[in-house]
Scaffold this motif. Sequence first.
Motif, mmCIF file in Angstrom:
data_model
loop_
_atom_site.group_PDB
_atom_site.id
_atom_site.type_symbol
_atom_site.label_atom_id
_atom_site.label_comp_id
_atom_site.label_asym_id
_atom_site.label_seq_id
_atom_site.Cartn_x
_atom_site.Cartn_y
_atom_site.Cartn_z
ATOM 1 N N ASP A 1 0.829 -1.209 0.000
ATOM 2 C CA ASP A 1 0.000 0.000 0.000
ATOM 3 C C ASP A 1 0.861 1.256 0.000
ATOM 4 O O ASP A 1 0.579 2.212 -0.736
ATOM 5 C CB ASP A 1 -0.945 -0.005 1.203
ATOM 6 C CG ASP A 1 -2.005 -1.096 1.113
ATOM 7 O OD1 ASP A 1 -2.378 -1.463 -0.017
ATOM 8 O OD2 ASP A 1 -2.449 -1.581 2.164
ATOM 9 N N ALA A 2 1.908 1.252 0.804
ATOM 10 C CA ALA A 2 2.824 2.395 0.815
ATOM 11 C C ALA A 2 3.571 2.502 -0.511
ATOM 12 O O ALA A 2 3.767 3.608 -1.048
ATOM 13 C CB ALA A 2 3.804 2.262 1.981
ATOM 14 N N ALA A 3 3.996 1.347 -1.038
ATOM 15 C CA ALA A 3 4.678 1.352 -2.329
ATOM 16 C C ALA A 3 3.764 1.883 -3.422
ATOM 17 O O ALA A 3 4.192 2.635 -4.317
ATOM 18 C CB ALA A 3 5.143 -0.065 -2.669
ATOM 19 N N MET A 4 2.488 1.523 -3.348
ATOM 20 C CA MET A 4 1.521 1.997 -4.336
ATOM 21 C C MET A 4 1.402 3.513 -4.318
ATOM 22 O O MET A 4 1.295 4.148 -5.373
ATOM 23 C CB MET A 4 0.157 1.349 -4.076
ATOM 24 C CG MET A 4 -0.872 1.613 -5.153
ATOM 25 S SD MET A 4 -2.475 0.854 -4.777
ATOM 26 C CE MET A 4 -2.050 -0.895 -4.727
ATOM 27 N N ASP A 5 1.448 4.111 -3.125
ATOM 28 C CA ASP A 5 1.372 5.568 -3.029
ATOM 29 C C ASP A 5 2.527 6.214 -3.788
ATOM 30 O O ASP A 5 2.337 7.192 -4.530
ATOM 31 C CB ASP A 5 1.409 6.002 -1.559
ATOM 32 C CG ASP A 5 0.140 5.653 -0.799
ATOM 33 O OD1 ASP A 5 -0.908 5.441 -1.448
ATOM 34 O OD2 ASP A 5 0.208 5.591 0.445
ATOM 35 N N THR A 6 3.731 5.670 -3.617
ATOM 36 C CA THR A 6 4.903 6.224 -4.313
ATOM 37 C C THR A 6 4.764 6.074 -5.823
ATOM 38 O O THR A 6 5.028 7.014 -6.587
ATOM 39 C CB THR A 6 6.178 5.517 -3.829
ATOM 40 O OG1 THR A 6 6.334 5.722 -2.424
ATOM 41 C CG2 THR A 6 7.405 6.051 -4.554
ATOM 42 N N CYS A 7 4.355 4.896 -6.251
ATOM 43 C CA CYS A 7 4.194 4.643 -7.681
ATOM 44 C C CYS A 7 3.151 5.580 -8.284
ATOM 45 O O CYS A 7 3.356 6.164 -9.363
ATOM 46 C CB CYS A 7 3.807 3.189 -7.901
ATOM 47 S SG CYS A 7 3.631 2.709 -9.621
ATOM 48 N N LEU A 8 2.048 5.759 -7.594
ATOM 49 C CA LEU A 8 0.987 6.647 -8.089
ATOM 50 C C LEU A 8 1.449 8.090 -8.139
ATOM 51 O O LEU A 8 1.071 8.848 -9.048
ATOM 52 C CB LEU A 8 -0.252 6.509 -7.217
ATOM 53 C CG LEU A 8 -1.074 5.239 -7.439
ATOM 54 C CD1 LEU A 8 -2.053 5.005 -6.294
ATOM 55 C CD2 LEU A 8 -1.821 5.303 -8.767
#
Length: 389
Positions: A209-216
């Motif tokens: 979920d945290a990684a997704m924030d960075t990617c987005l």
Amino acid sequence: MPTINLPNPDRSITPYTLTGDPIPLVRFKASDFPRIAYAAAHVVADPLASNDPWLTPAIDWDTTLAFRHRLWDLGLGVAEAMDTAQRGMGLGWAEAQDLIRRSQAEARTRDDALIAYGAGTDHLAPGPDVTIDQIIKAYEEQVGFMEGEGGRVILMASRALAHAARSPDDYARVYGHILGQVKQPVIMHWLGEMFDPALQGYWGSIDHDAAMDTCLDVIAAHSDKVDGIKISLLSAEKEIAMRRRLPPSVKMYTGDDFNYAELIAGDAQGYSHALLGIFDAIAPAASAGLAALGKGDEAGFFALLEPTVPLSRHIFAAPTRFYKTGVVFLAYLNGLQDHFQMIGGQQSTRSLQHLSELFRLADKARVLSDPDYAVNRMEAVLNVNGVLG
């Protein structure tokens, strides 16, 4: 229907009678489909080459390229030089360049060839002395090569970056630099650690979920340079959550080989396009299913695709990185190559029990194109492994 003696988990050997009615091979165009669909294509080894298979790749170029034409004939795109082609597991950057040149030349002979190429940093070995600037230069080299060949880029995850990055900011710096330079929008690729353990913690966190924030955040900052993103986390929930947060102009390409049918069909809030390794193995089913969906026949779509999901989950079972063996085995069973050999000797990564269950599931999924022929080929594998009919 033919019968074959297959081993069972309890070490017994019992007859299995095939029941599948093979899905016909029908030509379609990509325009017949309501979704963009890429099949990540495998490479065919040359078993007659005088080489050391674990060390030196030897590729049967004619058969490899003929397989790409088969995918195009079915209306599918080709995702070239990706992990299904054993990128980083037998196929090095030098061989990938040759593959890209040859595939791009073949694509130019057709007016319906959808193709894109995986650009990464695999010619740069991860290590304690590798810097972020070196990773940027490695990406620039591969992206520049593909753009120089006139190809479209799939921006692959980098083992070197996963090793060298110290924070999400390092990812933002690398991707921001590359996306700022590309000539046309790219497909980004977030490959989960289940596919490649060296990519654990990608985007700066082991928490998806945290990684997704960075990617987005990276995508939002460069949305004009991002056609879409393929995520391969084997979680429908995570893919849907990310899909709903993408900028309107950015597509989601499912890389979920466990849940692709429901993700492609979509819901009231959207759907995923496809960039899948399993589509190499089940190409006729994928093609026919997408054509049915294009005609508004969702029931027909699921009738064709849902039986392939147990097969795909088996092929991509842990250790997931060995899924390429199942993909190539199906190509062998269907007569799309004359042997069950792989570059890097990767045919040895799955057990006879695994291959036997794959055979049963492929029959139930209707993706054995000629049952009698498939039985003969399966028997050859069984016999060489000491199971006599």
